[in-house]
Design an enzyme around this catalytic site. Structure first.
Site, PDB file in Angstrom:
ATOM      1  N   ASP A   1      17.942  42.406 -22.775  1.00 29.21           N
ATOM      2  CA  ASP A   1      18.480  41.936 -21.732  1.00 29.21           C
ATOM      3  C   ASP A   1      18.969  40.604 -21.843  1.00 29.21           C
ATOM      4  OD1 ASP A   1      19.175  42.297 -19.120  1.00 29.21           O
ATOM      5  OD2 ASP A   1      17.461  41.835 -17.963  1.00 29.21           O
TER       6      ASP A   1
ATOM      7  N   TYR B   1      21.283  37.309 -20.042  1.00 29.13           N
ATOM      8  CA  TYR B   1      21.053  36.256 -18.767  1.00 29.13           C
ATOM      9  C   TYR B   1      22.537  35.610 -18.690  1.00 29.13           C
ATOM     10  CZ  TYR B   1      18.146  32.585 -16.514  1.00 29.13           C
ATOM     11  OH  TYR B   1      17.589  31.907 -15.538  1.00 29.13           O
TER      12      TYR B   1
ATOM     13  N   HIS C   1      23.845  33.225 -11.545  1.00 25.45           N
ATOM     14  CA  HIS C   1      22.565  33.613 -11.459  1.00 25.45           C
ATOM     15  C   HIS C   1      21.573  32.748 -12.113  1.00 25.45           C
ATOM     16  CE1 HIS C   1      18.793  36.007 -11.323  1.00 25.45           C
ATOM     17  NE2 HIS C   1      18.726  36.129 -12.752  1.00 25.45           N
TER      18      HIS C   1
ATOM     19  N   ARG D   1      12.477  26.225 -11.632  1.00 20.03           N
ATOM     20  CA  ARG D   1      11.995  24.602 -12.167  1.00 20.03           C
ATOM     21  C   ARG D   1      12.832  23.698 -11.030  1.00 20.03           C
ATOM     22  NH1 ARG D   1      13.406  28.065 -16.203  1.00 20.03           N
ATOM     23  NH2 ARG D   1      15.754  27.325 -15.738  1.00 20.03           N
TER      24      ARG D   1
ATOM     25  N   GLU E   1      17.124  43.768  -9.702  1.00 16.55           N
ATOM     26  CA  GLU E   1      18.235  42.735 -10.450  1.00 16.55           C
ATOM     27  C   GLU E   1      19.464  43.724 -10.778  1.00 16.55           C
ATOM     28  OE1 GLU E   1      16.270  38.879 -12.635  1.00 16.55           O
ATOM     29  OE2 GLU E   1      16.524  40.655 -14.010  1.00 16.55           O
TER      30      GLU E   1
ATOM     31  N   GLU F   1      22.319  44.652 -12.413  1.00 18.05           N
ATOM     32  CA  GLU F   1      23.018  44.472 -13.513  1.00 18.05           C
ATOM     33  C   GLU F   1      23.902  45.574 -14.135  1.00 18.05           C
ATOM     34  OE1 GLU F   1      20.404  42.858 -16.776  1.00 18.05           O
ATOM     35  OE2 GLU F   1      18.887  42.238 -15.447  1.00 18.05           O
TER      36      GLU F   1
ATOM     37  N   ASP G   1      17.129  46.043 -13.050  1.00 15.90           N
ATOM     38  CA  ASP G   1      16.026  45.486 -13.914  1.00 15.90           C
ATOM     39  C   ASP G   1      14.787  44.880 -12.864  1.00 15.90           C
ATOM     40  OD1 ASP G   1      14.233  44.385 -15.875  1.00 15.90           O
ATOM     41  OD2 ASP G   1      15.589  42.517 -15.853  1.00 15.90           O
TER      42      ASP G   1
ATOM     43  N   ARG H   1       8.272  39.031  -9.426  1.00 17.27           N
ATOM     44  CA  ARG H   1       8.591  37.328  -9.618  1.00 17.27           C
ATOM     45  C   ARG H   1       7.386  36.850  -9.842  1.00 17.27           C
ATOM     46  NH1 ARG H   1      13.575  37.784 -11.343  1.00 17.27           N
ATOM     47  NH2 ARG H   1      15.179  38.718 -10.184  1.00 17.27           N
TER      48      ARG H   1
ATOM     49  N   GLN I   1       6.044  37.085 -13.280  1.00 19.31           N
ATOM     50  CA  GLN I   1       7.071  36.441 -14.255  1.00 19.31           C
ATOM     51  C   GLN I   1       6.983  34.825 -14.047  1.00 19.31           C
ATOM     52  OE1 GLN I   1      11.073  37.315 -13.016  1.00 19.31           O
ATOM     53  NE2 GLN I   1      12.146  35.973 -14.863  1.00 19.31           N
TER      54      GLN I   1
ATOM     55  N   TYR J   1       5.721  33.342 -18.091  1.00 16.28           N
ATOM     56  CA  TYR J   1       7.106  33.274 -18.704  1.00 16.28           C
ATOM     57  C   TYR J   1       7.131  31.977 -19.787  1.00 16.28           C
ATOM     58  CZ  TYR J   1       9.822  29.549 -16.555  1.00 16.28           C
ATOM     59  OH  TYR J   1      10.480  28.538 -16.009  1.00 16.28           O
TER      60      TYR J   1
ATOM     61  N   LYS K   1       8.461  42.287 -16.396  1.00 15.96           N
ATOM     62  CA  LYS K   1       9.760  43.106 -16.562  1.00 15.96           C
ATOM     63  C   LYS K   1       9.529  44.336 -17.036  1.00 15.96           C
ATOM     64  CE  LYS K   1      12.948  39.574 -15.662  1.00 15.96           C
ATOM     65  NZ  LYS K   1      14.114  39.827 -14.617  1.00 15.96           N
TER      66      LYS K   1
ATOM     67  N   THR L   1      12.655  49.903 -15.493  1.00 20.05           N
ATOM     68  CA  THR L   1      14.004  49.630 -15.637  1.00 20.05           C
ATOM     69  C   THR L   1      14.821  50.731 -15.157  1.00 20.05           C
ATOM     70  OG1 THR L   1      13.639  47.863 -17.310  1.00 20.05           O
ATOM     71  CG2 THR L   1      15.890  48.103 -16.889  1.00 20.05           C
TER      72      THR L   1
ATOM     73  N   THR M   1      21.458  39.544 -14.417  1.00 21.17           N
ATOM     74  CA  THR M   1      21.932  39.917 -13.091  1.00 21.17           C
ATOM     75  C   THR M   1      23.113  39.198 -12.799  1.00 21.17           C
ATOM     76  OG1 THR M   1      19.380  39.390 -12.968  1.00 21.17           O
ATOM     77  CG2 THR M   1      20.917  39.251 -10.857  1.00 21.17           C
TER      78      THR M   1
ATOM     79  N   GLU N   1      17.276  35.228  -5.034  1.00 19.19           N
ATOM     80  CA  GLU N   1      18.046  34.407  -4.710  1.00 19.19           C
ATOM     81  C   GLU N   1      18.639  34.745  -3.041  1.00 19.19           C
ATOM     82  OE1 GLU N   1      21.643  34.429  -7.993  1.00 19.19           O
ATOM     83  OE2 GLU N   1      20.369  36.138  -8.486  1.00 19.19           O
TER      84      GLU N   1
HETATM   85 CA    CA Z   1      17.145  40.717 -16.108  1.00 14.43          CA
HETATM   86 MG    MG Z   2      12.741  45.920 -16.855  1.00  9.71          MG
END
Ligand code: CA
Ligand code: MG
Ligand code: CA
Ligand code: MG
Ligand code: NI
Lengths: 423, 423
Positions: free
Chosen positions: A128, A130, A135, A144, A201, A203, A235, A239, A242, A246, A255, A259, A353, A367
């Site tokens: 996957d 990014y 996004h 962050r 997500e 995608e 996906d 959250r 994650q 992460y 994740k 999916t 995403t 988002e």
């Molecule tokens: Ca993704």
């Molecule tokens: Mg997944």
């Protein structure tokens, strides 16, 4: 026009002819075989092959006898194009071969209503990316808040991670809310609990055609020949799990709960009329990622997110477009193999995403709800408020390109969230 | 004792009986089938099964007809144990079935010198953990000198990431030095070049036996039943590529250039005499990761790293032990599935680099050379200095447990680095 009749807004036009794997609802999944969708029907490719209608595939036959398209994917563009040409001819209104043969038609043409789809390929590896700048920027701000939203590498690298192939499922498969470790920002230690910030997500993903040998990168000028076609992909993302897990090795349990992909693979041939230029890249990419400026290396594909609850019917909440992706599929593929990493037919590469530049063009709830701080309302009587996905909610992704008098659509990528098992 | 004679330090004792997939060097790889190693020989399991020597496998037969062990792995511990018991009996010195049947022996027993090993399983998904506290601490200091070396989640989560299954290769496969993007700390922008900091990682990995359904986690009390056995693993790592790419989604191109495993899977049954307690965990793990305190859930396995160059013979440079791992295989497996992620027979779960507490117990060159700042010297005439791996260098990982009068060894996990292709 085809002798199989459909309306102008039908997703599965004669110009589309997406590939999938299906069995009749009355049959067992062990009988699944490849097919092509047109109008309200599916054409059985195993039967067409057995009937000798693909003579140019003879030296590779059987190509369509298994419950996956991996072998066809491995054959490469010239044979894909010949197969497509043959299918267009067989389905055209002035071609009698199938149209006027009720016996063959009875064996080879079924209504979509009566079939079940399986995953279209055996997915050896799933990656996957990014690659939407909007996004990555939105998510960076949320994950962050005290740093620059884009990491310094983002404008140089089509950032991606290896995903979990086993948990890729076909549209319609229910998704179980996961348990996991999470830690509230103010807490001193983590808690083991049910995911409270379950997200989707929006995608797209492409299937790899012919692969490459370990140690031998794919070059930009050949990249397109390794791309078979695209599907929609959700996906699903936990959250809260994650956010705690992460660093430093990336998303893992956040994740791998599932999916979902749409069952019909739309080929690059079908998307040809919708080629567009990808966004200007500044700084200019390093030499191995450089595409010829005249190439239109991406596609104009309208994307929509529909959501429903146990009380509220499924309704459109967000929209986006595949063309917003900053990094193209070709760049993702070239970057993935630059170390010599070997791709295999049937590998799945997700876009990341796809958020867009304007209001309402978000590809995820984190988002849309600004990190869970701004609930949105679903319309209709007793319309519910949501920040994240609740048990019983359904998500449906849709995608389509509008041609001159025809539609090339992806069908639905749908899934409903089930409550967690008790631990 | 077996009628196949071997010395006390032979890795493949009657107590070991590791499983692999092989073909004779005179045969094509398409003829590969499962076998068991003992002494200087391999026993052909396909032939034994066809000869009716595994009657208890009958309802699943054929189990050993394919070029992978996935089906056998799916059968579960009771049938693995019965197969092992039968093999021990057939190979014992007082058992005539094979010993006194020259025709059967001629078909079923080959010298290891004359066989080639393939990967022992079709690896659907490969996951790599990061479970050595010493390694995570050492690496944290090198990658993030201004932060705490362990991220706050490390003591709570068996941190891991999804790896690249396609590039897992069997011992002996050459590894090509990769190209990639790197950025020197002082540079303002990245460069596309050949990897200059190529490293190995000393790891072990286990193969999953029976899997689990998507949405249904594996509980701690059942975890061991899902572990088939272990191999040695070298997770080749491009440190300069990894350092620039890894934020925020983790290692990708720095790790997908190739991962080498040893060909023979040593089962948990064979490792049973070497069970030991895993390190005390403080803080205590969350409830789903809690193991009964009386359980000895890890194994005492001596590990060694040997290195050679084009000029210098392969020699021991580092040693470690599997028992140093802070998180156990059971905890890794339970954590992996806690979200409902489905494992499948033949999935590979890596330990992460296994460094130990004392001098010389490092599992990678980046640790041994202190981030490339302290070269080490290989012994012998004209002994070369090294910080990282140079073209033509060979790495060999070894692993063994010493029993009372016998050895349970893993064989070699070896690979030589070839120079990059020109771009
Ligand atoms: Ca993704
Ligand atoms: Mg997944
Ligand atoms: Ca590793
Ligand atoms: Mg690797
Ligand atoms: Ni709009």
């Amino acid at each position: 026009m085809s002798w199989i009749k459909y309306s102008q807004d039908c997703q599965f036009s004669l110009q589309n002819l997406p590939y999938g794997v299906f069995h009749l609802k009355t049959e067992s999944p062990t009988q699944a075989r490849p097919g092509v969708a047109i109008g309200d029907s599916v054409i059985d490719l195993k039967v067409l092959e057995q009937s000798g209608l693909f003579p140019f595939l003879k030296e590779h036959s059987p190509v369509f006898s298994k419950a996956h398209l991996n072998k066809f994917m491995s054959l490469g563009r010239p044979l894909w194009q010949q197969t497509r040409k043959t299918l267009i001819r067989l389905l055209s209104e002035d071609e009698p071969t199938l149209r006027d043969d009720p016996e063959l038609r009875g064996k080879a043409v079924f209504k979509l209503d009566f079939v079940e789809n399986l995953l279209p390929a055996k997915i050896g590896d799933y990656t996957d990316f990014y690659s939407s700048k909007e996004h990555a920027t939105n998510l960076g701000k949320l994950f962050r808040p005290n740093d620059a939203p884009l990491k310094p590498n983002w404008l140089w690298i089509p950032v991606g991670y290896h995903g979990r192939a086993s948990s890729v499922v076909v549209s319609g498969t229910p998704i179980r809310r996961p348990w996991g470790q999470t830690k509230a920002p103010t807490a001193t230690q983590p808690t083991f609990k049910k995911c409270a910030r379950l997200d989707f997500e929006l995608e797209m993903a492409f299937f790899v055609g012919p692969g490459n040998e370990l140690g031998v990168p794919i070059k930009m000028e050949n990249a397109e020949d390794h791309i078979f076609g695209l599907v929609l992909m959700n996906d699903w993302s936990a959250r809260d799990i994650q956010a705690w897990e992460y660093e430093p090795l990336g998303p893992f349990n956040g994740k791998n709960l599932g999916t979902t992909i749409s069952p019909w693979i739309v080929t690059l041939e079908a998307l040809e009329p919708f080629r567009v230029h990808s966004p200007q890249q500044e700084p200019a990419p390093l030499v191995y990622l450089k595409d010829a400026p005249e190439n239109k290396s991406t596609y104009d594909i309208n994307l929509e997110v529909w959501m429903g609850t146990k009380q509220t019917p499924v309704q459109k909440i967000l929209h986006s477009n595949f063309k917003y992706m900053y990094w193209t599929m070709k760049q993702q593929l070239v970057h993935h193999t630059i170390t010599g990493c070997n791709l295999r037919p049937g590998d799945l590469l997700g876009s990341g995403t796809i958020s867009g530049p304007s209001e309402g063009e978000f590809g995820s709830l984190i988002e849309f709800s600004v990190g869970g701080k701004r609930p949105f309302k679903l319309g209709g009587e007793g319309g519910s408020e949501r920040c994240f996905i609740e048990d019983g909610d359904s998500l449906v992704l849709k995608g389509f390109s509008l041609g001159d008098g025809f539609t090339v659509g992806f069908g639905d990528c749908a899934g409903q969230v089930l409550p967690s098992h008790e631990f």
